[in-house]
Design a protein around this motif. Structure first.
Motif, PDB file in Angstrom:
ATOM      1  N   THR A   1      16.615   2.645  10.452  1.00 30.24           N
ATOM      2  CA  THR A   1      16.146   1.273   9.725  1.00 30.24           C
ATOM      3  C   THR A   1      16.203   1.595   8.041  1.00 30.24           C
ATOM      4  OG1 THR A   1      14.117   2.304   9.222  1.00 30.24           O
ATOM      5  CG2 THR A   1      13.832   1.353  11.388  1.00 30.24           C
TER       6      THR A   1
ATOM      7  N   THR B   1      11.667  -8.671   7.519  1.00 34.96           N
ATOM      8  CA  THR B   1      12.925  -9.006   7.170  1.00 34.96           C
ATOM      9  C   THR B   1      13.787  -8.228   7.713  1.00 34.96           C
ATOM     10  OG1 THR B   1      12.827  -8.398   5.182  1.00 34.96           O
ATOM     11  CG2 THR B   1      13.052 -10.742   5.192  1.00 34.96           C
ATOM     12  N   SER B   2      13.708  -6.574   7.954  1.00 35.10           N
ATOM     13  CA  SER B   2      14.784  -5.902   8.427  1.00 35.10           C
ATOM     14  C   SER B   2      14.006  -4.494   9.470  1.00 35.10           C
ATOM     15  CB  SER B   2      15.345  -4.796   7.393  1.00 35.10           C
ATOM     16  OG  SER B   2      14.230  -3.722   7.161  1.00 35.10           O
TER      17      SER B   2
ATOM     18  N   TYR C   1       3.066   9.721   1.325  1.00 31.56           N
ATOM     19  CA  TYR C   1       3.786   9.049   2.753  1.00 31.56           C
ATOM     20  C   TYR C   1       3.186   9.252   3.596  1.00 31.56           C
ATOM     21  CZ  TYR C   1       6.058   6.914   6.264  1.00 31.56           C
ATOM     22  OH  TYR C   1       6.931   5.912   7.454  1.00 31.56           O
TER      23      TYR C   1
ATOM     24  N   ARG D   1       9.111  -9.375   0.954  1.00 32.01           N
ATOM     25  CA  ARG D   1      10.047  -9.765  -0.639  1.00 32.01           C
ATOM     26  C   ARG D   1      10.738 -11.173  -0.724  1.00 32.01           C
ATOM     27  NH1 ARG D   1       9.655  -3.462  -2.245  1.00 32.01           N
ATOM     28  NH2 ARG D   1      11.302  -3.855  -1.070  1.00 32.01           N
TER      29      ARG D   1
HETATM   30  N1  LIG Z   1      12.113   4.485  10.284  1.00 29.49           N
HETATM   31  C1  LIG Z   1      11.538   4.977  10.332  1.00 29.49           C
HETATM   32  O1  LIG Z   1      12.121   5.962  10.400  1.00 29.49           O
HETATM   33  C2  LIG Z   1       9.633   5.304  10.176  1.00 29.49           C
HETATM   34  C3  LIG Z   1       9.048   6.233  11.397  1.00 29.49           C
HETATM   35  C4  LIG Z   1       7.790   6.231  10.558  1.00 29.49           C
HETATM   36  C5  LIG Z   1       7.036   4.693  10.799  1.00 29.49           C
HETATM   37  N2  LIG Z   1       7.897   3.859  10.382  1.00 29.49           N
HETATM   38  C6  LIG Z   1       7.126   2.786   9.647  1.00 29.49           C
HETATM   39  O2  LIG Z   1       7.540   1.927  10.443  1.00 29.49           O
HETATM   40  C7  LIG Z   1       7.568   0.568   9.448  1.00 29.49           C
HETATM   41  C8  LIG Z   1       8.797  -0.293   9.056  1.00 29.49           C
HETATM   42  O3  LIG Z   1       9.337   0.649   8.332  1.00 29.49           O
HETATM   43  P1  LIG Z   1      11.469   0.184   8.632  1.00 29.49           P
HETATM   44  O4  LIG Z   1      11.520   1.491   9.167  1.00 29.49           O
HETATM   45  O5  LIG Z   1      11.303  -1.221  10.032  1.00 29.49           O
HETATM   46  O6  LIG Z   1      11.987   0.378   7.257  1.00 29.49           O
HETATM   47  P2  LIG Z   1      12.576  -0.964   6.840  1.00 29.49           P
HETATM   48  O7  LIG Z   1      14.158  -1.332   7.109  1.00 29.49           O
HETATM   49  O8  LIG Z   1      13.459  -0.504   5.210  1.00 29.49           O
HETATM   50  O9  LIG Z   1      12.047  -2.068   6.651  1.00 29.49           O
HETATM   51  C9  LIG Z   1      10.759  -2.347   5.854  1.00 29.49           C
HETATM   52  C10 LIG Z   1       9.842  -3.975   5.724  1.00 29.49           C
HETATM   53  O10 LIG Z   1       9.400  -4.174   4.879  1.00 29.49           O
HETATM   54  C11 LIG Z   1      10.024  -5.023   3.453  1.00 29.49           C
HETATM   55  N3  LIG Z   1       9.194  -4.634   2.646  1.00 29.49           N
HETATM   56  C12 LIG Z   1       9.157  -3.224   1.837  1.00 29.49           C
HETATM   57  N4  LIG Z   1       8.479  -3.537   1.085  1.00 29.49           N
HETATM   58  C13 LIG Z   1       7.473  -4.424   0.872  1.00 29.49           C
HETATM   59  C14 LIG Z   1       6.564  -5.018  -0.449  1.00 29.49           C
HETATM   60  N5  LIG Z   1       6.099  -4.600  -1.016  1.00 29.49           N
HETATM   61  N6  LIG Z   1       5.922  -6.371   0.223  1.00 29.49           N
HETATM   62  C15 LIG Z   1       6.415  -6.842   1.306  1.00 29.49           C
HETATM   63  N7  LIG Z   1       7.097  -6.716   1.875  1.00 29.49           N
HETATM   64  C16 LIG Z   1       7.904  -4.859   2.334  1.00 29.49           C
HETATM   65  C17 LIG Z   1      10.863  -5.054   3.771  1.00 29.49           C
HETATM   66  O11 LIG Z   1      11.501  -6.355   2.893  1.00 29.49           O
HETATM   67  P3  LIG Z   1      11.950  -6.194   1.865  1.00 29.49           P
HETATM   68  O12 LIG Z   1      12.624  -5.747   1.259  1.00 29.49           O
HETATM   69  O13 LIG Z   1      12.075  -7.921   1.510  1.00 29.49           O
HETATM   70  O14 LIG Z   1      10.630  -6.742   0.750  1.00 29.49           O
HETATM   71  C18 LIG Z   1      11.286  -5.020   5.205  1.00 29.49           C
HETATM   72  O15 LIG Z   1      11.321  -6.023   5.749  1.00 29.49           O
HETATM   73  C19 LIG Z   1       6.877   1.188   7.931  1.00 29.49           C
HETATM   74  O16 LIG Z   1       5.563   0.797   7.513  1.00 29.49           O
HETATM   75  C20 LIG Z   1       7.450   2.827   7.948  1.00 29.49           C
HETATM   76  O17 LIG Z   1       6.159   3.664   7.310  1.00 29.49           O
HETATM   77  C21 LIG Z   1       9.012   3.920   9.925  1.00 29.49           C
END
Ligand SMILES: NC(=O)c1ccc[n+]([C@@H]2O[C@H](COP(=O)([O-])OP(=O)(O)OC[C@H]3O[C@@H](n4cnc5c(N)ncnc54)[C@H](OP(=O)(O)O)[C@@H]3O)[C@@H](O)[C@H]2O)c1
Length: 254
Positions: free
Chosen positions: A184, A11-12, A149, A34
């Motif tokens: 994000t 979703t994001s 983390y 979620r």
């Molecule tokens: N952004 C960064 O700087 C960065 C860097 C390195 C790695 N990452 C990794 O990239 C991945 C994606 O993160 P993002 O940066 O895109 O963050 P984000 O924008 O916060 O997206 C997280 C997504 O996961 C879902 N989510 C969160 N908790 C959940 C749960 N308990 N059950 C099911 N879905 C859940 C959220 O939707 P809902 O809230 O609707 O559940 C949302 O769709 C993660 O694994 C993160 O660790 C991110």
């Protein structure tokens, strides 16, 4: 025949970028997160592909199996699994809520491992399947102030690279995406917005595109961004104690 991709955290951020990339290439989609309303809103934007939404909290024990069972019940055959959902938390280990930290382990590690476990036999039977596991540059060194983390992402990288070897010749590929700071919702949820590590965050569409291309070509590991690559490679050669000190430094406020 139409192929279907399942994306967690759809979703994001990066997950939503994967949704756009996969839909552009004509894949049917299963979106997991979620927030039911957001999932439905995203579903409404597509008319040319089949989109199934599953509102599920993957940090709850047994949730991954429920997702798999729902696919079996609906007779949806998955060809691509994108294990993307995850979150981080900034703070000293003993000062952060233990329940939030175990929830993180459950989502970042257990759900990813279980979904891989349940879908893998189907991929092996077909001699075809792609898995994209989202780790982080956090995977390459210990991360003081985000200790749990960083450790979850080290698990994702190690687990995924081991599977690559186990699956050699099976037709199933496993790719690990290791992004550095990316724009994000992650930063605000993790409370790292004002830190040095987020002063040069990459845009999510570029990061997702790199991960998507790597997955489609069956690449083992992709680190996004020149500086992030340099950091990850140098962490391999530095003493772990020094790499941890650097990680602590970049976790400080700008
Ligand atoms: N952004 C960064 O700087 C960065 C860097 C390195 C790695 N990452 C990794 O990239 C991945 C994606 O993160 P993002 O940066 O895109 O963050 P984000 O924008 O916060 O997206 C997280 C997504 O996961 C879902 N989510 C969160 N908790 C959940 C749960 N308990 N059950 C099911 N879905 C859940 C959220 O939707 P809902 O809230 O609707 O559940 C949302 O769709 C993660 O694994 C993160 O660790 C991110």
């Amino acid at each position: 025949m139409k192929k279907t991709a399942l994306i967690t955290g759809a979703t994001s951020g990066l997950g939503y970028e994967f949704v756009k990339l996969l839909s552009k290439d004509g894949f049917d989609l299963v979106l997991v997160a979620r927030n039911q309303q957001k999932l439905e809103e995203i579903k409404q934007t597509f008319s040319n592909i089949q989109v199934t939404v599953i509102a599920k909290d993957l940090s709850i024990a047994g949730a991954a199996k429920e997702v798999f069972r729902e696919m079996e019940d609906k007779q949806i055959d998955i060809d691509i699994l994108v294990n993307n959902a995850g979150f981080g938390l900034m703070g000293k280990f003993d000062e952060l809520d233990i329940h939030k930290q175990t929830e993180m382990i459950q989502l970042n590690i257990t759900a990813l491992t279980e979904l891989t476990y349940y879908f893998l036999p189907g991929f092996k039977r077909k001699n075809h399947g792609r898995i994209l596991n989202v780790a982080s540059t956090a995977a390459f060194q210990p991360g003081p102030l985000m200790a749990v983390y960083y450790a979850t992402k080290a698990f994702v990288l190690s687990f995924s690279e081991a599977l690559v070897e186990e699956l050699n010749g099976s037709g199933v590929t496993v790719t690990t995406l290791c992004p550095g700071a990316t724009k994000t919702n992650f930063a605000s949820i993790a409370n790292v917005e004002g830190t040095k590590m987020f002063s040069n965050a990459m845009s999510s569409d570029i990061v997702a595109q790199k991960g998507y291309e790597a997955m489609m070509s069956g690449k083992r590991v992709v680190i996004t961004g020149g500086l992030n690559k340099a950091g990850a490679y140098s962490a391999k050669f530095l003493p772990r104690s020094l790499a941890a000190k650097i990680a602590k430094y970049v976790a400080r406020e700008k």
